[in-house]
Write a protein that holds these residues in place. Structure first.
Motif, PDB file in Angstrom:
ATOM      1  N   ILE A   5     -40.333 -28.503   8.912  1.00 10.77           N
ATOM      2  CA  ILE A   5     -40.974 -27.558   8.003  1.00 10.77           C
ATOM      3  C   ILE A   5     -40.222 -27.576   6.678  1.00 10.77           C
ATOM      4  CG2 ILE A   5     -41.801 -25.201   7.684  1.00 10.77           C
ATOM      5  CD1 ILE A   5     -42.890 -26.535  10.204  1.00 10.77           C
ATOM      6  N   LEU A   6     -40.921 -27.903   5.594  1.00 11.39           N
ATOM      7  CA  LEU A   6     -40.321 -27.896   4.270  1.00 11.39           C
ATOM      8  C   LEU A   6     -40.541 -26.544   3.603  1.00 11.39           C
ATOM      9  CD1 LEU A   6     -41.513 -31.409   2.999  1.00 11.39           C
ATOM     10  CD2 LEU A   6     -39.422 -30.834   4.252  1.00 11.39           C
ATOM     11  N   ASN A   7     -39.524 -26.075   2.900  1.00 13.45           N
ATOM     12  CA  ASN A   7     -39.595 -24.782   2.207  1.00 13.45           C
ATOM     13  C   ASN A   7     -40.125 -23.670   3.109  1.00 13.45           C
ATOM     14  OD1 ASN A   7     -38.740 -25.697  -0.444  1.00 13.45           O
ATOM     15  ND2 ASN A   7     -40.709 -26.781  -0.511  1.00 13.45           N
ATOM     16  N   PRO A   8     -39.450 -23.424   4.219  1.00 10.69           N
ATOM     17  CA  PRO A   8     -39.955 -22.426   5.167  1.00 10.69           C
ATOM     18  C   PRO A   8     -39.804 -21.001   4.648  1.00 10.69           C
ATOM     19  CG  PRO A   8     -37.770 -23.125   5.821  1.00 10.69           C
ATOM     20  CD  PRO A   8     -38.166 -24.008   4.654  1.00 10.69           C
ATOM     21  N   THR A   9     -40.730 -20.154   5.044  1.00 10.48           N
ATOM     22  CA  THR A   9     -40.510 -18.715   4.932  1.00 10.48           C
ATOM     23  C   THR A   9     -39.820 -18.277   6.222  1.00 10.48           C
ATOM     24  OG1 THR A   9     -42.690 -18.265   5.879  1.00 10.48           O
ATOM     25  CG2 THR A   9     -42.516 -18.336   3.472  1.00 10.48           C
ATOM     26  N   TRP A  10     -39.263 -17.079   6.202  1.00 14.14           N
ATOM     27  CA  TRP A  10     -38.518 -16.605   7.370  1.00 14.14           C
ATOM     28  C   TRP A  10     -39.110 -15.305   7.873  1.00 14.14           C
ATOM     29  CZ3 TRP A  10     -33.536 -13.345   7.306  1.00 14.14           C
ATOM     30  CH2 TRP A  10     -33.015 -13.223   8.605  1.00 14.14           C
ATOM     31  N   PHE A  16     -39.343   1.867  12.983  1.00 13.11           N
ATOM     32  CA  PHE A  16     -39.935   1.341  11.759  1.00 13.11           C
ATOM     33  C   PHE A  16     -41.166   0.514  12.125  1.00 13.11           C
ATOM     34  CE2 PHE A  16     -40.031  -1.644   8.089  1.00 13.11           C
ATOM     35  CZ  PHE A  16     -40.073  -0.701   7.062  1.00 13.11           C
ATOM     36  N   PRO A  17     -42.355   0.842  11.578  1.00 10.41           N
ATOM     37  CA  PRO A  17     -43.601   0.239  12.096  1.00 10.41           C
ATOM     38  C   PRO A  17     -43.974  -1.111  11.494  1.00 10.41           C
ATOM     39  CG  PRO A  17     -44.118   1.904  10.453  1.00 10.41           C
ATOM     40  CD  PRO A  17     -42.617   1.912  10.593  1.00 10.41           C
ATOM     41  N   TYR A  18     -43.181  -1.619  10.553  1.00 13.22           N
ATOM     42  CA  TYR A  18     -43.583  -2.833   9.854  1.00 13.22           C
ATOM     43  C   TYR A  18     -42.685  -4.024  10.219  1.00 13.22           C
ATOM     44  CZ  TYR A  18     -45.925   0.737   7.072  1.00 13.22           C
ATOM     45  OH  TYR A  18     -46.692   1.806   6.673  1.00 13.22           O
ATOM     46  N   LYS A  19     -43.057  -5.166   9.670  1.00 11.73           N
ATOM     47  CA  LYS A  19     -42.284  -6.388   9.831  1.00 11.73           C
ATOM     48  C   LYS A  19     -41.810  -6.847   8.461  1.00 11.73           C
ATOM     49  CE  LYS A  19     -45.284  -7.643  13.694  1.00 11.73           C
ATOM     50  NZ  LYS A  19     -44.373  -7.171  14.744  1.00 11.73           N
ATOM     51  N   MET A  20     -40.902  -7.832   8.440  1.00 11.09           N
ATOM     52  CA  MET A  20     -40.395  -8.338   7.174  1.00 11.09           C
ATOM     53  C   MET A  20     -40.435  -9.860   7.159  1.00 11.09           C
ATOM     54  SD  MET A  20     -37.137  -5.898   6.241  1.00 11.09           S
ATOM     55  CE  MET A  20     -37.376  -4.144   5.907  1.00 11.09           C
ATOM     56  N   ARG A  21     -40.695 -10.392   5.969  1.00 10.57           N
ATOM     57  CA  ARG A  21     -40.736 -11.839   5.795  1.00 10.57           C
ATOM     58  C   ARG A  21     -40.015 -12.193   4.493  1.00 10.57           C
ATOM     59  NH1 ARG A  21     -46.413 -13.584   6.146  1.00 10.57           N
ATOM     60  NH2 ARG A  21     -45.985 -13.967   8.345  1.00 10.57           N
ATOM     61  N   GLN A  22     -39.122 -13.162   4.562  1.00 13.59           N
ATOM     62  CA  GLN A  22     -38.435 -13.647   3.359  1.00 13.59           C
ATOM     63  C   GLN A  22     -39.168 -14.866   2.827  1.00 13.59           C
ATOM     64  OE1 GLN A  22     -34.452 -15.381   3.758  1.00 13.59           O
ATOM     65  NE2 GLN A  22     -33.789 -14.234   1.950  1.00 13.59           N
ATOM     66  N   GLN A  23     -39.479 -14.849   1.529  1.00 14.55           N
ATOM     67  CA  GLN A  23     -40.207 -15.947   0.915  1.00 14.55           C
ATOM     68  C   GLN A  23     -39.328 -17.195   0.812  1.00 14.55           C
ATOM     69  OE1 GLN A  23     -43.617 -15.710   0.193  1.00 14.55           O
ATOM     70  NE2 GLN A  23     -43.135 -13.947   1.496  1.00 14.55           N
ATOM     71  N   SER A  24     -39.974 -18.328   0.712  1.00 15.15           N
ATOM     72  CA  SER A  24     -39.241 -19.590   0.642  1.00 15.15           C
ATOM     73  C   SER A  24     -38.488 -19.700  -0.675  1.00 15.15           C
ATOM     74  CB  SER A  24     -40.206 -20.766   0.785  1.00 15.15           C
ATOM     75  OG  SER A  24     -41.170 -20.737  -0.262  1.00 15.15           O
ATOM     76  N   GLY A  25     -37.509 -20.595  -0.684  1.00 11.12           N
ATOM     77  CA  GLY A  25     -36.727 -20.798  -1.897  1.00 11.12           C
ATOM     78  C   GLY A  25     -35.280 -21.098  -1.565  1.00 11.12           C
ATOM     79  N   ASN A  83     -33.484 -18.525   0.582  1.00  9.56           N
ATOM     80  CA  ASN A  83     -34.038 -18.214   1.901  1.00  9.56           C
ATOM     81  C   ASN A  83     -32.995 -18.479   2.980  1.00  9.56           C
ATOM     82  OD1 ASN A  83     -35.544 -19.205   4.514  1.00  9.56           O
ATOM     83  ND2 ASN A  83     -36.981 -17.894   3.411  1.00  9.56           N
ATOM     84  N   ALA A  84     -32.932 -17.601   3.986  1.00  9.37           N
ATOM     85  CA  ALA A  84     -31.921 -17.721   5.041  1.00  9.37           C
ATOM     86  C   ALA A  84     -32.027 -19.042   5.796  1.00  9.37           C
ATOM     87  CB  ALA A  84     -32.046 -16.555   6.014  1.00  9.37           C
ATOM     88  N   LEU A  85     -33.222 -19.656   5.801  1.00  9.10           N
ATOM     89  CA  LEU A  85     -33.409 -20.931   6.498  1.00  9.10           C
ATOM     90  C   LEU A  85     -33.169 -22.118   5.575  1.00  9.10           C
ATOM     91  CD1 LEU A  85     -36.653 -20.187   8.566  1.00  9.10           C
ATOM     92  CD2 LEU A  85     -34.280 -19.609   9.069  1.00  9.10           C
ATOM     93  N   GLY A  86     -32.842 -21.851   4.317  1.00  7.96           N
ATOM     94  CA  GLY A  86     -32.652 -22.943   3.383  1.00  7.96           C
ATOM     95  C   GLY A  86     -33.974 -23.608   3.056  1.00  7.96           C
ATOM     96  N   LEU A  87     -33.931 -24.923   2.845  1.00  6.85           N
ATOM     97  CA  LEU A  87     -35.131 -25.664   2.462  1.00  6.85           C
ATOM     98  C   LEU A  87     -35.763 -26.432   3.617  1.00  6.85           C
ATOM     99  CD1 LEU A  87     -33.908 -27.095  -0.973  1.00  6.85           C
ATOM    100  CD2 LEU A  87     -35.275 -25.034  -0.535  1.00  6.85           C
ATOM    101  N   TYR A  88     -35.100 -26.429   4.788  1.00  5.93           N
ATOM    102  CA  TYR A  88     -35.601 -27.211   5.926  1.00  5.93           C
ATOM    103  C   TYR A  88     -35.476 -26.393   7.213  1.00  5.93           C
ATOM    104  CZ  TYR A  88     -34.721 -30.989   2.586  1.00  5.93           C
ATOM    105  OH  TYR A  88     -34.698 -31.783   1.463  1.00  5.93           O
ATOM    106  N   LYS A  89     -36.540 -26.396   7.969  1.00  7.77           N
ATOM    107  CA  LYS A  89     -36.533 -25.826   9.311  1.00  7.77           C
ATOM    108  C   LYS A  89     -36.933 -26.921  10.285  1.00  7.77           C
ATOM    109  CE  LYS A  89     -38.942 -22.483  12.284  1.00  7.77           C
ATOM    110  NZ  LYS A  89     -39.988 -21.429  12.333  1.00  7.77           N
TER     111      LYS A  89
END
Length: 521
Positions: free
Chosen positions: A337-342, A398-407, A410-416
């Motif tokens: 996965i390139l440029n993954p969101t988290w 807490f009723p919601y979820k969270m997603r970190q945008q790619s870049g 990002n905690a996953l860096g540029l490759y997953k």
């Protein structure tokens, strides 16, 4: 052989253990109140094996006895099985007292137990339980039909030693750990004092107890034949040996003897024996083939990628911290996965992120994290954080979820490196490159961070026959998936001792999975 098969089928019918052993009491092999009877795990099967052998002794060759007892001794030192330790202790006692009939019965039963253990230790579930969770103490199931038949054949052709070997790993890694175990065993009763220093020891310093230092270095199976014996200081020949010792124990090989090096030097001999034995037995779980495979060893903070039997990539890795351990597991890499969101796991959101947001409401914006109602794309999926009363929230509800945008941040860096599994454990890049410079690298929340992930990604595509240029224009888009043509097995293992490049390597038990207590000085 046809007779053996019929006997094995008869075992499924008879089930009375006490009746099976009565014959041996009548034959004067056992006393009516013999403790050996209570140790026998498979009385019916033992009786049938001796019936097939016309009730003759089976373990009359001392070489065969030695093979079995030696294997049991390794398991005993590994420390995970009170059951095997008990059986071996009684076998030794019977042998020392020349109680050959009782010894023979117990050896036959224990051989069946060993075969059952060997068959199940290779299973990921059973192996993980014995080597990382709970000790082996209860009764094991009867060995497989093939195992029992191989026992019959071994008795008939007088090859019980080869039967023991057949249920013992043949890999070079296992054999070298066992060889090191027996090398150290000869020093077991030597009372070797601890090596002590008053300050850091550097090249050229005068040494106290130089001979003791050399002896302790040799306990790591190092060759000290080139070390000078005509000097009293810390000379280059001894510095070289200390550097090798440091390298084998995951320390910076600078030749300076400080607290970390001293701690490994003073590791109790029994603990080093236990490390060797336990990791030898653990190696039953790991695949011997190195065709195309990825292996991560947690204690060494290291990942290797083999392709067509050759190691083509090695990398430092960051693994889970002690409160969020990277699990021992097997999965398969199916895509890049390139440029993954988290998608932030709930545990991390609740324990790590929400407390940060309460302290600093700009935290989400700084980290490029959005709040969403669900993982799926639906209208009005995002939630404006300014509409939430952060001072009154309960993180656990807490009723919601969270997603970190790619870049880049990002905690996953540029490759997953995607490895679908129920525990959501995968390999990935990281923006925190500085962590790879540390000797101990247990910092993640469970996933495996790979150094030089860009090189690993390029090599994966190359070995899969995928043209990276075709995806170059897609690299700036989020979550661009490149399916692999062939899924690659990924094994996350846990070896605190292993054999590599002609040497036995040791590492700290980062998750405290080893079943013995360290007594490093």
């Amino acid at each position: 052989m046809r007779k053996c098969v019929s006997i094995f089928l008869m075992l499924m019918i008879f089930s009375s253990g006490s009746l099976a052993l009565e014959r041996f009491v009548k034959m004067d092999w056992l006393e009516p109140d013999s403790f050996v009877a209570s140790l026998i795990q498979y009385p019916e099967l033992v009786d049938q094996i001796y019936a097939e052998n016309d009730y003759q002794l089976i373990w009359f060759d001392s070489k065969h006895n030695s093979y079995l007892e030696s294997q049991l001794e390794i398991i005993e030192h590994a420390g995970f099985s009170s059951l095997f330790s008990r059986q071996l202790a009684h076998m030794r006692k019977l042998r020392e007292n020349s109680q050959w009939f009782e010894y023979d019965l117990l050896a036959t039963d224990t051989m069946l137990l060993y075969m059952s253990y060997a068959e199940r230790a290779a299973s990921s579930d059973q192996g993980k339980e014995w080597f990382f969770q709970h000790s082996l103490s209860g009764k094991l199931p009867t060995p497989s039909r093939d195992a029992v038949l191989s026992f019959f054949v071994a008795i008939e052709v007088h090859q019980l030693d080869q039967l023991v070997n057949a249920y013992t790993p043949s890999s070079q890694g296992y054999q070298q750990l066992v060889s090191s175990f027996w090398y150290l065993k000869q020093y077991e009763h030597i009372d070797l004092p601890l090596y002590r220093i008053r300050k850091l020891v550097k090249s050229g310093d005068t040494l106290e107890n130089r001979d003791l230092l050399i002896q302790r270095l040799q306990l790591a199976n190092l060759d000290a034949s080139t070390v000078r014996t005509d000097v009293s200081w810390y000379d280059d020949t001894l510095v070289k040996l200390v550097k090798e010792f440091q390298s084998l124990h995951g320390l910076k090989p600078d030749g300076v003897i400080g607290p970390a090096t001293l701690s490994w030097l003073n590791l109790a001999l029994n603990d080093r024996l236990a490390m060797l034995a336990l990791n030898a037995e653990r190696s039953r779980m790991w695949p011997e083939q190195r065709d195309t495979i990825i292996m991560v060893n947690v204690p060494s903070f290291d990942m290797k990628y083999w392709y067509l039997g050759e190691e083509v990539f090695e990398s430092k890795v960051v693994v889970g911290r002690t409160t969020r351990k990277t699990p021992v597991m097997t999965t398969k890499l199916d895509s890049l996965i390139l440029n993954p969101t988290w998608n932030v796991p709930r545990k991390i959101m609740v324990e790590d992120i929400l407390p940060q947001v309460v302290q600093d409401t700009a935290y989400l914006e700084k980290q490029n994290i959005e709040i969403i109602k669900s993982w799926y794309s639906v209208p009005d999926n995002t939630v404006n954080p300014e509409l939430i009363d952060w001072n009154s929230i309960n993180p656990n509800t807490f009723p919601y979820k969270m997603r970190q945008q790619s870049g880049q941040s990002n905690a996953l860096g540029l490759y997953k490196f995607n490895t679908p599994n129920p525990r959501a454990i995968f390999l990935h890049d990281t923006p925190s490159k500085h962590l790879f410079g540390k000797e101990t690298r247990a910092f993640s929340s469970g996933c495996v961070r790979v150094e030089n992930a860009d090189q690993f990604a390029s090599l994966l595509l190359e070995t899969q026959g995928i043209d990276a240029m075709e995806h170059q224009s897609e690299e700036m888009s989020s979550n661009h998936a490149i399916p692999l043509k062939r899924r690659i097995p990924v094994h996350i293992i846990y070896q605190t001792v292993w054999y590599e490049a002609g040497k036995v390597h040791y590492r700290d038990d980062v998750y405290r999975y080893d079943t013995f207590s360290y007594t490093k000085g």
